[in-house]
Design a protein around this motif. Sequence first.
Motif, PDB file in Angstrom:
ATOM      1  N   ASN A 268       0.820  -1.210   0.000  1.00 34.74           N
ATOM      2  CA  ASN A 268       0.000   0.000   0.000  1.00 34.74           C
ATOM      3  C   ASN A 268       0.857   1.265   0.000  1.00 34.74           C
ATOM      4  OD1 ASN A 268      -2.433  -1.337  -0.095  1.00 34.74           O
ATOM      5  ND2 ASN A 268      -2.671  -1.379   2.117  1.00 34.74           N
ATOM      6  N   ARG A 269       1.969   1.241   0.750  1.00 36.36           N
ATOM      7  CA  ARG A 269       2.871   2.397   0.744  1.00 36.36           C
ATOM      8  C   ARG A 269       3.449   2.620  -0.645  1.00 36.36           C
ATOM      9  NH1 ARG A 269       6.421   1.049   6.070  1.00 36.36           N
ATOM     10  NH2 ARG A 269       4.667   0.753   7.476  1.00 36.36           N
ATOM     11  N   ARG A 270       3.840   1.545  -1.302  1.00 31.65           N
ATOM     12  CA  ARG A 270       4.391   1.650  -2.656  1.00 31.65           C
ATOM     13  C   ARG A 270       3.337   2.178  -3.625  1.00 31.65           C
ATOM     14  NH1 ARG A 270       4.354  -1.779  -7.056  1.00 31.65           N
ATOM     15  NH2 ARG A 270       6.063  -1.443  -8.485  1.00 31.65           N
TER      16      ARG A 270
ATOM     17  N   HIS B 244       0.817   4.133  -2.963  1.00 31.21           N
ATOM     18  CA  HIS B 244       0.589   5.555  -2.731  1.00 31.21           C
ATOM     19  C   HIS B 244       1.651   6.406  -3.426  1.00 31.21           C
ATOM     20  CE1 HIS B 244      -2.823   5.690  -0.026  1.00 31.21           C
ATOM     21  NE2 HIS B 244      -2.340   4.640   0.612  1.00 31.21           N
ATOM     22  N   ILE B 245       2.891   5.949  -3.425  1.00 29.64           N
ATOM     23  CA  ILE B 245       3.954   6.684  -4.108  1.00 29.64           C
ATOM     24  C   ILE B 245       3.703   6.707  -5.611  1.00 29.64           C
ATOM     25  CG2 ILE B 245       6.406   6.634  -4.712  1.00 29.64           C
ATOM     26  CD1 ILE B 245       6.925   5.579  -1.911  1.00 29.64           C
TER      27      ILE B 245
ATOM     28  N   ALA C 138       0.922   9.072  -6.411  1.00 30.06           N
ATOM     29  CA  ALA C 138       1.353  10.467  -6.293  1.00 30.06           C
ATOM     30  C   ALA C 138       2.122  10.903  -7.538  1.00 30.06           C
ATOM     31  CB  ALA C 138       2.217  10.646  -5.043  1.00 30.06           C
TER      32      ALA C 138
ATOM     33  N   TYR D  41       2.623  16.040  -1.343  1.00 28.61           N
ATOM     34  CA  TYR D  41       2.029  14.725  -1.085  1.00 28.61           C
ATOM     35  C   TYR D  41       3.007  13.609  -1.457  1.00 28.61           C
ATOM     36  CZ  TYR D  41      -1.106  10.724  -1.525  1.00 28.61           C
ATOM     37  OH  TYR D  41      -1.682   9.485  -1.414  1.00 28.61           O
ATOM     38  N   ALA D  42       3.667  13.732  -2.602  1.00 34.69           N
ATOM     39  CA  ALA D  42       4.635  12.718  -3.032  1.00 34.69           C
ATOM     40  C   ALA D  42       5.818  12.644  -2.060  1.00 34.69           C
ATOM     41  CB  ALA D  42       5.125  13.022  -4.447  1.00 34.69           C
TER      42      ALA D  42
ATOM     43  N   ARG E  96       4.773  10.865   1.134  1.00 35.47           N
ATOM     44  CA  ARG E  96       4.660   9.425   0.884  1.00 35.47           C
ATOM     45  C   ARG E  96       6.029   8.776   0.742  1.00 35.47           C
ATOM     46  NH1 ARG E  96       0.429   7.154   2.869  1.00 35.47           N
ATOM     47  NH2 ARG E  96      -1.359   8.474   2.547  1.00 35.47           N
TER      48      ARG E  96
ATOM     49  N   ARG F  30       7.429   8.107   4.127  1.00 33.33           N
ATOM     50  CA  ARG F  30       6.732   7.037   4.845  1.00 33.33           C
ATOM     51  C   ARG F  30       6.997   5.664   4.233  1.00 33.33           C
ATOM     52  NH1 ARG F  30       0.772   7.925   6.134  1.00 33.33           N
ATOM     53  NH2 ARG F  30       1.310   6.277   7.571  1.00 33.33           N
ATOM     54  N   TYR F  31       7.719   5.606   3.132  1.00 36.09           N
ATOM     55  CA  TYR F  31       8.021   4.355   2.432  1.00 36.09           C
ATOM     56  C   TYR F  31       9.195   3.686   3.135  1.00 36.09           C
ATOM     57  CZ  TYR F  31       9.071   1.372  -1.622  1.00 36.09           C
ATOM     58  OH  TYR F  31       9.317   0.317  -2.465  1.00 36.09           O
TER      59      TYR F  31
END
Length: 140
Positions: free
Chosen positions: A28-30, A32-33, A36, A73-74, A77, A80-81
């Motif tokens: 999910n983290r990946r 989101h990146i 973005a 935003y990017a 994210r 947070r990755y």
Amino acid sequence: MIRRRHHPRKDLRTLGPLSPDEYRDFRNRRRHILVAFGLILLFSIVAAIVLNVFKLKPPPELLAIPSFTLVLYALVRMFRYKCPRCGATPMATRASLITYQVEASQYVALNPNKCLKCGVSFRLETEEGVATKQAKADEQ
């Protein structure tokens, strides 16, 4: 789903494959990146079409505020990755071949195989996958 702060895990003795919850969290983290960066690309294309094809002159705020927001935003994210096990950012190493020197540089890997710090695999080990690996090991 496990909601965990992005602090490194203190106990690194459990170096087995990622659990399904850890794998889902990392995936999910990946995602989101990638979303973005996709939104930044889409906004850039739309802005280029509006400015160059339709020859419109929108106010500068109309372009600056969304682009700043998307880049922010990017960046959030990207920070947070992290690896779900040790909290390190997944990195990849690449050799740079320049005519007068050879350098090794690191960059954030969006599709890493394993963590360079703790060595955990970022691939989900399913029962079938484990059985296949065991069968291949038995053949050799």
